[in-house]
Scaffold this motif. Structure first.
Motif, PDB file in Angstrom:
ATOM      1  N   ARG A   1       2.775   1.910  -3.405  1.00  0.00           N
ATOM      2  CA  ARG A   1       1.077   2.482  -4.241  1.00  0.00           C
ATOM      3  C   ARG A   1       1.062   3.990  -3.913  1.00  0.00           C
ATOM      4  O   ARG A   1       1.309   4.609  -5.316  1.00  0.00           O
ATOM      5  CB  ARG A   1       0.387   1.510  -4.283  1.00  0.00           C
ATOM      6  CG  ARG A   1      -1.271   2.418  -5.243  1.00  0.00           C
ATOM      7  CD  ARG A   1      -2.641   1.627  -4.872  1.00  0.00           C
ATOM      8  NE  ARG A   1      -3.136   2.616  -5.502  1.00  0.00           N
ATOM      9  CZ  ARG A   1      -4.097   3.527  -4.737  1.00  0.00           C
ATOM     10  NH1 ARG A   1      -3.922   3.410  -2.988  1.00  0.00           N
ATOM     11  NH2 ARG A   1      -4.837   3.692  -5.346  1.00  0.00           N
TER      12      ARG A   1
ATOM     13  N   ARG B   1       3.717   5.845  -5.490  1.00  0.00           N
ATOM     14  CA  ARG B   1       3.675   5.743  -7.137  1.00  0.00           C
ATOM     15  C   ARG B   1       2.942   6.881  -7.304  1.00  0.00           C
ATOM     16  O   ARG B   1       3.026   7.512  -8.295  1.00  0.00           O
ATOM     17  CB  ARG B   1       3.485   5.032  -7.393  1.00  0.00           C
ATOM     18  CG  ARG B   1       4.257   3.368  -7.303  1.00  0.00           C
ATOM     19  CD  ARG B   1       4.237   2.203  -8.353  1.00  0.00           C
ATOM     20  NE  ARG B   1       2.881   1.796  -7.960  1.00  0.00           N
ATOM     21  CZ  ARG B   1       3.069   0.629  -7.491  1.00  0.00           C
ATOM     22  NH1 ARG B   1       4.386   0.226  -6.527  1.00  0.00           N
ATOM     23  NH2 ARG B   1       1.251   0.102  -7.038  1.00  0.00           N
TER      24      ARG B   1
ATOM     25  N   TYR C   1       0.838  -1.238  -0.170  1.00  0.00           N
ATOM     26  CA  TYR C   1      -0.517  -0.253   0.347  1.00  0.00           C
ATOM     27  C   TYR C   1       0.951   1.468  -0.021  1.00  0.00           C
ATOM     28  O   TYR C   1       0.612   2.323  -0.913  1.00  0.00           O
ATOM     29  CB  TYR C   1      -0.826  -0.543   1.211  1.00  0.00           C
ATOM     30  CG  TYR C   1      -2.253   0.680   1.531  1.00  0.00           C
ATOM     31  CD1 TYR C   1      -3.236   0.492   0.231  1.00  0.00           C
ATOM     32  CD2 TYR C   1      -2.317   1.983   1.825  1.00  0.00           C
ATOM     33  CE1 TYR C   1      -3.930   1.362   0.736  1.00  0.00           C
ATOM     34  CE2 TYR C   1      -2.628   2.996   1.709  1.00  0.00           C
ATOM     35  CZ  TYR C   1      -4.014   3.146   1.255  1.00  0.00           C
ATOM     36  OH  TYR C   1      -5.143   3.617   1.346  1.00  0.00           O
TER      37      TYR C   1
END
Length: 164
Positions: A148, A151, A145
């Protein structure tokens, strides 16, 4: 079992993302993924100052098919535990607002200390009977998580919607 929430806590006069950003310095009550340093570091590039906190009358509910919780009214007392972030800049608020699901409503809530803070409230629907399990999230999902979030962070900082 899915619980339908039809009457969330009354909305105070000070609610909504635009209203929050128009006001001065304040705190954010975090009860879900934003209470993890790895997520904050990935999104903001730093770990803001924080203190333990609780929101009486609410719970961090597990949501259908989501890794993150929603803050909903607790029917029978109790409180949601978490932290308050106390030194967010306006830019960091914008990043967090862009990161949070559009279904959330940013509202001012009363904390266990008697002070108030902002919290992302889940308006209802897709709410499970069980509370969200932060320890399980940390063990099973936090690393992926946070990656992510890292990103997504450059786009959020540039003012792009989360999906772009």
């Amino acid at each position: 079992m899915i619980q339908t929430i039809t009457s969330p806590a009354p909305v105070p006069e000070t609610s909504g993302r635009r209203d929050r950003l128009a006001q001065g310095p304040d705190v954010l009550f975090c009860y879900g993924t934003l209470q993890f340093d790895a997520v904050l570091k990935a999104l903001l590039g730093r770990i803001p100052e924080q203190a333990p906190a609780a929101a009486p009358g609410y719970r961090a509910a597990a949501l259908v098919d989501r890794l993150y919780p929603g803050l909903v009214v607790r029917a029978l007392g109790g409180s949601a535990s978490g932290v308050v972030l106390t030194d967010l800049s306006n830019e960091e608020w914008r990043i967090l607002d862009a990161f949070e699901d559009e279904q959330y409503d940013l509202r001012e809530v009363t904390l266990s200390t008697g002070a108030t803070g902002w919290a992302y409230i889940w308006p209802g629907g897709d709410v499970l009977d069980e509370d969200w399990n932060a320890a399980e999230f940390e063990d099973k999902h936090l690393s992926a998580y946070a990656a992510r979030c890292a990103r997504l962070a450059p786009g959020l900082a540039a003012g792009k919607p989360k999906g772009e």
